[in-house]
Design a protein around this motif. Sequence first.
Motif, short mmCIF file in Angstrom:
data_model
loop_
_atom_site.label_atom_id
_atom_site.label_comp_id
_atom_site.label_asym_id
_atom_site.label_seq_id
_atom_site.Cartn_x
_atom_site.Cartn_y
_atom_site.Cartn_z
N LEU A 35 12.63 41.99 58.77
CA LEU A 35 13.62 42.37 59.77
C LEU A 35 14.08 43.81 59.60
CD1 LEU A 35 15.71 39.09 59.81
CD2 LEU A 35 14.17 39.93 61.58
N SER A 36 13.86 44.40 58.45
CA SER A 36 14.27 45.79 58.25
C SER A 36 13.43 46.72 59.12
CB SER A 36 14.13 46.19 56.78
OG SER A 36 15.03 45.47 55.98
N SER A 37 14.10 47.65 59.80
CA SER A 37 13.41 48.49 60.77
C SER A 37 12.97 49.82 60.20
CB SER A 37 14.34 48.73 61.97
OG SER A 37 15.49 49.43 61.55
N GLN A 38 13.58 50.27 59.12
CA GLN A 38 13.26 51.60 58.61
C GLN A 38 13.69 51.70 57.15
OE1 GLN A 38 15.72 53.86 61.30
NE2 GLN A 38 17.43 53.90 59.88
N ALA A 39 13.17 52.74 56.49
CA ALA A 39 13.60 52.98 55.12
C ALA A 39 15.06 53.42 55.12
CB ALA A 39 12.73 54.05 54.49
N PRO A 40 15.82 53.10 54.07
CA PRO A 40 17.23 53.48 54.01
C PRO A 40 17.43 54.99 54.14
CG PRO A 40 16.74 51.85 52.33
CD PRO A 40 15.42 52.27 52.92
N GLU A 41 18.34 55.37 55.02
CA GLU A 41 18.56 56.79 55.29
C GLU A 41 19.06 57.54 54.06
OE1 GLU A 41 21.03 57.53 58.62
OE2 GLU A 41 19.71 56.52 60.06
N ASP A 42 19.92 56.88 53.25
CA ASP A 42 20.48 57.60 52.10
C ASP A 42 19.41 57.90 51.06
OD1 ASP A 42 20.42 54.87 51.90
OD2 ASP A 42 22.25 54.69 50.73
N LEU A 43 18.32 57.14 51.04
CA LEU A 43 17.23 57.45 50.13
C LEU A 43 16.39 58.61 50.66
CD1 LEU A 43 15.89 53.95 49.00
CD2 LEU A 43 17.62 55.39 47.92
N THR A 44 16.04 58.55 51.94
CA THR A 44 15.19 59.60 52.50
C THR A 44 15.93 60.93 52.58
OG1 THR A 44 15.80 58.86 54.73
CG2 THR A 44 13.78 57.97 53.80
N MET A 45 17.21 60.90 52.94
CA MET A 45 17.99 62.14 53.05
C MET A 45 18.16 62.81 51.69
SD MET A 45 20.94 61.08 55.82
CE MET A 45 21.83 62.62 55.50
N ASN A 46 18.31 62.02 50.64
CA ASN A 46 18.49 62.57 49.30
C ASN A 46 17.17 62.69 48.54
OD1 ASN A 46 21.44 62.80 49.22
ND2 ASN A 46 21.43 60.57 49.35
N GLN A 47 16.07 62.44 49.24
CA GLN A 47 14.72 62.56 48.67
C GLN A 47 14.57 61.73 47.39
OE1 GLN A 47 14.15 66.87 48.39
NE2 GLN A 47 13.16 66.87 50.40
N ILE A 48 15.13 60.53 47.43
CA ILE A 48 14.98 59.60 46.32
C ILE A 48 13.79 58.70 46.63
CG2 ILE A 48 16.03 57.68 45.04
CD1 ILE A 48 18.75 58.87 45.70
N PRO A 49 12.74 58.75 45.83
CA PRO A 49 11.57 57.90 46.13
C PRO A 49 11.90 56.44 45.91
CG PRO A 49 11.31 58.95 43.99
CD PRO A 49 12.55 59.54 44.60
N ALA A 50 11.29 55.58 46.71
CA ALA A 50 11.49 54.14 46.53
C ALA A 50 10.90 53.68 45.21
CB ALA A 50 10.87 53.37 47.69
N TYR A 51 9.88 54.40 44.74
CA TYR A 51 9.24 54.05 43.48
C TYR A 51 8.85 55.34 42.78
CZ TYR A 51 6.11 51.73 40.17
OH TYR A 51 5.52 51.25 39.03
N ASP A 52 9.45 55.58 41.62
CA ASP A 52 9.15 56.79 40.85
C ASP A 52 8.12 56.45 39.78
OD1 ASP A 52 9.31 59.06 39.02
OD2 ASP A 52 11.12 59.59 40.15
N MET A 53 7.06 57.27 39.67
CA MET A 53 6.01 56.99 38.69
C MET A 53 6.51 57.16 37.26
SD MET A 53 2.35 58.22 40.28
CE MET A 53 2.83 59.81 40.91
N ASP A 54 7.60 57.90 37.05
CA ASP A 54 8.21 57.99 35.73
C ASP A 54 9.05 56.74 35.50
OD1 ASP A 54 10.86 58.86 34.12
OD2 ASP A 54 9.12 59.98 33.39
N GLU A 55 8.66 55.93 34.53
CA GLU A 55 9.30 54.63 34.34
C GLU A 55 10.79 54.75 34.03
OE1 GLU A 55 8.76 50.47 31.78
OE2 GLU A 55 7.39 52.16 31.47
N HIS A 56 11.17 55.73 33.21
CA HIS A 56 12.58 55.90 32.86
C HIS A 56 13.39 56.23 34.10
CE1 HIS A 56 16.13 56.87 30.53
NE2 HIS A 56 16.20 58.04 31.13
N ALA A 57 12.89 57.17 34.90
CA ALA A 57 13.60 57.54 36.13
C ALA A 57 13.66 56.37 37.09
CB ALA A 57 12.91 58.74 36.79
N ARG A 58 12.57 55.61 37.14
CA ARG A 58 12.53 54.46 38.04
C ARG A 58 13.58 53.42 37.67
NH1 ARG A 58 7.62 53.42 37.34
NH2 ARG A 58 7.62 51.55 36.04
N ARG A 59 13.72 53.15 36.38
CA ARG A 59 14.72 52.17 35.93
C ARG A 59 16.13 52.65 36.22
NH1 ARG A 59 12.96 48.10 32.61
NH2 ARG A 59 10.77 48.22 31.93
#
Length: 210
Positions: A16-40
């Motif tokens: 049902l979600s129509s789009q990626a969260p705006e606060d993530l895209t606007m702040n350039q926060i990736p949904a999944y960071d390849m750096d495990e520490h940053a991802r956690r």
Amino acid sequence: MDLSIALLIYFVKETLSSQAPEDLTMNQIPAYDMDEHARRERLPTVREAYARQFRKDFILFLELRAKELVPGGRMVVSLVGRPSNVKASKFFHLWETLVQILSVMALEGVIDKAKFDSFYVPVYGPSGEELREIIQDEGSFSIRDMRVYDATTDMDSMLFTPSSFVNYLRAIFEPIIVEHFGEVMDEFVRTAERRWSLEGSMQNERARNP
């Protein structure tokens, strides 16, 4: 108006979600960071952003459906979810599996790293309690019945192979992946099967994420 909901804890082609969260895209926060520490560290931020986006989209969905139904009408909604209100440490296992494969492809240069960083799939699995709260707050519907069903319960583990699982992923996500990265699905399949076959991790993955 009555609303019956069956939460299917399984693989689905739509959410049902129509789009990626705006606060993530606007702040350039990736949904999944390849750096495990940053991802956690970012996981709670990403998870809450998706929860807010789902709430916003599901309220809109209810408002629009309420306009379409006659008084006394009923609606059945079936969607992916999670069995309890406790948020898992991995915010969504199917998404985790998908992006782990794509991250390997990005590291190997098969897909562009910048495109990988900007890749969002707006998938969120709410709990039954969460849905109930949203429906009651929106106010257009009363809940007649709500059920949680785990479609993997009767799955034959002997048939759950790397090849079969990657085909599930391909069936669900191929249109989204191709639109974002181009025609890379054959390599996606090879990367996934190589990862699970070489590491022997298919059964371990099932054990961690039943």
